[in-house]
Design a protein around this motif. Structure first.
Motif, PDB file in Angstrom:
ATOM      1  N   GLY A   1      26.179  59.038  48.474  1.00  0.00           N
ATOM      2  CA  GLY A   1      24.769  58.916  48.829  1.00  0.00           C
ATOM      3  C   GLY A   1      23.905  58.311  47.739  1.00  0.00           C
ATOM      4  O   GLY A   1      22.682  58.262  47.867  1.00  0.00           O
ATOM      5  N   SER A   2      24.521  57.846  46.664  1.00  0.00           N
ATOM      6  CA  SER A   2      23.774  57.311  45.525  1.00  0.00           C
ATOM      7  C   SER A   2      23.895  55.797  45.466  1.00  0.00           C
ATOM      8  O   SER A   2      24.990  55.248  45.593  1.00  0.00           O
ATOM      9  CB  SER A   2      24.317  57.884  44.214  1.00  0.00           C
ATOM     10  N   SER A   3      22.774  55.122  45.252  1.00  0.00           N
ATOM     11  CA  SER A   3      22.802  53.669  45.077  1.00  0.00           C
ATOM     12  C   SER A   3      21.962  53.301  43.868  1.00  0.00           C
ATOM     13  O   SER A   3      21.043  54.028  43.480  1.00  0.00           O
ATOM     14  CB  SER A   3      22.301  52.962  46.332  1.00  0.00           C
ATOM     15  N   TRP A   4      22.307  52.172  43.260  1.00  0.00           N
ATOM     16  CA  TRP A   4      21.590  51.715  42.072  1.00  0.00           C
ATOM     17  C   TRP A   4      21.803  50.218  41.911  1.00  0.00           C
ATOM     18  O   TRP A   4      22.700  49.636  42.488  1.00  0.00           O
ATOM     19  CB  TRP A   4      22.031  52.488  40.838  1.00  0.00           C
ATOM     20  N   THR A   5      20.940  49.611  41.107  1.00  0.00           N
ATOM     21  CA  THR A   5      21.061  48.210  40.747  1.00  0.00           C
ATOM     22  C   THR A   5      21.674  48.139  39.361  1.00  0.00           C
ATOM     23  O   THR A   5      21.269  48.866  38.455  1.00  0.00           O
ATOM     24  CB  THR A   5      19.677  47.528  40.746  1.00  0.00           C
ATOM     25  N   THR A   6      22.671  47.288  39.203  1.00  0.00           N
ATOM     26  CA  THR A   6      23.386  47.148  37.939  1.00  0.00           C
ATOM     27  C   THR A   6      23.921  45.734  37.844  1.00  0.00           C
ATOM     28  O   THR A   6      23.511  44.854  38.593  1.00  0.00           O
ATOM     29  CB  THR A   6      24.507  48.212  37.829  1.00  0.00           C
ATOM     30  N   SER A   7      24.814  45.509  36.943  1.00  0.00           N
ATOM     31  CA  SER A   7      25.497  44.222  36.806  1.00  0.00           C
ATOM     32  C   SER A   7      26.995  44.451  36.792  1.00  0.00           C
ATOM     33  O   SER A   7      27.463  45.497  36.336  1.00  0.00           O
ATOM     34  CB  SER A   7      25.098  43.527  35.502  1.00  0.00           C
ATOM     35  N   VAL A   8      27.748  43.477  37.286  1.00  0.00           N
ATOM     36  CA  VAL A   8      29.197  43.474  37.125  1.00  0.00           C
ATOM     37  C   VAL A   8      29.522  42.460  36.033  1.00  0.00           C
ATOM     38  O   VAL A   8      28.804  41.468  35.860  1.00  0.00           O
ATOM     39  CB  VAL A   8      29.938  43.140  38.435  1.00  0.00           C
ATOM     40  N   PHE A   9      30.597  42.748  35.286  1.00  0.00           N
ATOM     41  CA  PHE A   9      30.981  41.924  34.148  1.00  0.00           C
ATOM     42  C   PHE A   9      32.406  41.420  34.332  1.00  0.00           C
ATOM     43  O   PHE A   9      33.277  42.203  34.715  1.00  0.00           O
ATOM     44  CB  PHE A   9      30.921  42.745  32.850  1.00  0.00           C
ATOM     45  N   PRO A  10      32.675  40.142  34.030  1.00  0.00           N
ATOM     46  CA  PRO A  10      34.058  39.663  34.111  1.00  0.00           C
ATOM     47  C   PRO A  10      34.940  40.424  33.130  1.00  0.00           C
ATOM     48  O   PRO A  10      34.509  40.753  32.016  1.00  0.00           O
ATOM     49  CB  PRO A  10      33.964  38.189  33.711  1.00  0.00           C
ATOM     50  N   HIS A  11      36.153  40.734  33.553  1.00  0.00           N
ATOM     51  CA  HIS A  11      37.105  41.489  32.730  1.00  0.00           C
ATOM     52  C   HIS A  11      38.335  40.619  32.505  1.00  0.00           C
ATOM     53  O   HIS A  11      39.148  40.432  33.409  1.00  0.00           O
ATOM     54  CB  HIS A  11      37.470  42.792  33.445  1.00  0.00           C
ATOM     55  N   ARG A  12      38.461  40.081  31.324  1.00  0.00           N
ATOM     56  CA  ARG A  12      39.553  39.143  31.024  1.00  0.00           C
ATOM     57  C   ARG A  12      40.929  39.760  31.187  1.00  0.00           C
ATOM     58  O   ARG A  12      41.852  39.112  31.691  1.00  0.00           O
ATOM     59  CB  ARG A  12      39.408  38.604  29.607  1.00  0.00           C
ATOM     60  N   GLU A  13      41.076  41.001  30.756  1.00  0.00           N
ATOM     61  CA  GLU A  13      42.398  41.632  30.786  1.00  0.00           C
ATOM     62  C   GLU A  13      42.967  41.741  32.196  1.00  0.00           C
ATOM     63  O   GLU A  13      44.144  41.530  32.415  1.00  0.00           O
ATOM     64  CB  GLU A  13      42.363  43.017  30.126  1.00  0.00           C
ATOM     65  N   SER A  14      42.137  42.097  33.168  1.00  0.00           N
ATOM     66  CA  SER A  14      42.622  42.289  34.538  1.00  0.00           C
ATOM     67  C   SER A  14      42.351  41.081  35.429  1.00  0.00           C
ATOM     68  O   SER A  14      42.915  40.986  36.513  1.00  0.00           O
ATOM     69  CB  SER A  14      41.968  43.520  35.162  1.00  0.00           C
ATOM     70  N   GLY A  15      41.468  40.188  34.985  1.00  0.00           N
ATOM     71  CA  GLY A  15      41.049  39.086  35.843  1.00  0.00           C
ATOM     72  C   GLY A  15      40.049  39.539  36.888  1.00  0.00           C
ATOM     73  O   GLY A  15      39.675  38.782  37.769  1.00  0.00           O
ATOM     74  N   GLY A  16      39.625  40.787  36.791  1.00  0.00           N
ATOM     75  CA  GLY A  16      38.675  41.342  37.760  1.00  0.00           C
ATOM     76  C   GLY A  16      37.275  41.436  37.185  1.00  0.00           C
ATOM     77  O   GLY A  16      36.885  40.650  36.316  1.00  0.00           O
ATOM     78  N   TRP A  17      36.543  42.420  37.676  1.00  0.00           N
ATOM     79  CA  TRP A  17      35.153  42.650  37.275  1.00  0.00           C
ATOM     80  C   TRP A  17      34.976  44.116  36.947  1.00  0.00           C
ATOM     81  O   TRP A  17      35.566  44.980  37.589  1.00  0.00           O
ATOM     82  CB  TRP A  17      34.201  42.266  38.411  1.00  0.00           C
ATOM     83  N   LEU A  18      34.129  44.411  35.962  1.00  0.00           N
ATOM     84  CA  LEU A  18      33.824  45.787  35.586  1.00  0.00           C
ATOM     85  C   LEU A  18      32.477  46.184  36.156  1.00  0.00           C
ATOM     86  O   LEU A  18      31.485  45.483  35.969  1.00  0.00           O
ATOM     87  CB  LEU A  18      33.785  45.936  34.061  1.00  0.00           C
ATOM     88  N   LEU A  19      32.446  47.331  36.824  1.00  0.00           N
ATOM     89  CA  LEU A  19      31.213  47.904  37.355  1.00  0.00           C
ATOM     90  C   LEU A  19      30.905  49.160  36.551  1.00  0.00           C
ATOM     91  O   LEU A  19      31.645  50.146  36.635  1.00  0.00           O
ATOM     92  CB  LEU A  19      31.373  48.264  38.831  1.00  0.00           C
ATOM     93  N   PRO A  20      29.839  49.151  35.737  1.00  0.00           N
ATOM     94  CA  PRO A  20      29.478  50.364  35.008  1.00  0.00           C
ATOM     95  C   PRO A  20      28.901  51.413  35.957  1.00  0.00           C
ATOM     96  O   PRO A  20      28.156  51.084  36.880  1.00  0.00           O
ATOM     97  CB  PRO A  20      28.432  49.893  34.000  1.00  0.00           C
ATOM     98  N   VAL A  21      29.271  52.675  35.728  1.00  0.00           N
ATOM     99  CA  VAL A  21      28.774  53.778  36.545  1.00  0.00           C
ATOM    100  C   VAL A  21      28.015  54.723  35.621  1.00  0.00           C
ATOM    101  O   VAL A  21      28.604  55.402  34.778  1.00  0.00           O
ATOM    102  CB  VAL A  21      29.927  54.519  37.260  1.00  0.00           C
ATOM    103  N   LYS A  22      26.693  54.747  35.784  1.00  0.00           N
ATOM    104  CA  LYS A  22      25.866  55.515  34.850  1.00  0.00           C
ATOM    105  C   LYS A  22      25.967  57.020  35.098  1.00  0.00           C
ATOM    106  O   LYS A  22      26.399  57.479  36.150  1.00  0.00           O
ATOM    107  CB  LYS A  22      24.420  55.039  34.899  1.00  0.00           C
ATOM    108  N   ALA A  23      25.550  57.770  34.084  1.00  0.00           N
ATOM    109  CA  ALA A  23      25.687  59.230  34.083  1.00  0.00           C
ATOM    110  C   ALA A  23      25.014  59.881  35.284  1.00  0.00           C
ATOM    111  O   ALA A  23      25.563  60.810  35.883  1.00  0.00           O
ATOM    112  CB  ALA A  23      25.144  59.812  32.778  1.00  0.00           C
ATOM    113  N   ALA A  24      23.828  59.411  35.658  1.00  0.00           N
ATOM    114  CA  ALA A  24      23.112  60.026  36.784  1.00  0.00           C
ATOM    115  C   ALA A  24      23.914  59.911  38.079  1.00  0.00           C
ATOM    116  O   ALA A  24      23.932  60.847  38.891  1.00  0.00           O
ATOM    117  CB  ALA A  24      21.739  59.372  36.952  1.00  0.00           C
TER     118      ALA A  24
END
Length: 104
Positions: A62-85
């Motif tokens: 039920g939680s939504s937020w605005t953030t950024s995704v970052f390219p992840h060289r090691e996996s070839g994917g993207w990193l999504l940060p998940v904040k403490a709240a």
């Protein structure tokens, strides 16, 4: 607006010199390809940021937020940060499977 939904483990990164830690979900495989396609297709031209990141809207439970995704060289994917709240509101812990929807 395109959405992708993935389920992946929540993992922690901590610097050897800083006291805090960051928590991420890694977007890999076909969903990562869709994120990459959105990034190179010009869909994100007005939302591109430093480090090749891009602004997105994310939802876990039920939680939504605005953030950024970052390219992840090691996996070839993207990193999504998940904040403490969000982790607290959704009862998430390191190593647990997290289902997240990202609006591109």
């Amino acid at each position: 607006m395109e959405s992708i939904t993935v389920t992946a483990p929540l993992w922690r990164w901590q610097s050897a010199t800083a006291p805090g830690a960051w928590y991420f979900v890694t977007i890999e495989g076909e969903p990562a390809d869709r994120v990459r396609l959105a990034a190179i297709s010009g869909q994100w031209l007005d939302r591109r940021r430093g480090f090749g990141s891009a602004r997105v809207e994310a939802r876990i439970g039920g939680s939504s937020w605005t953030t950024s995704v970052f390219p992840h060289r090691e996996s070839g994917g993207w990193l999504l940060p998940v904040k403490a709240a969000i982790r607290k509101a959704e009862g998430l812990s390191e190593g647990g499977a997290v289902t997240v929807t990202v609006n591109l």
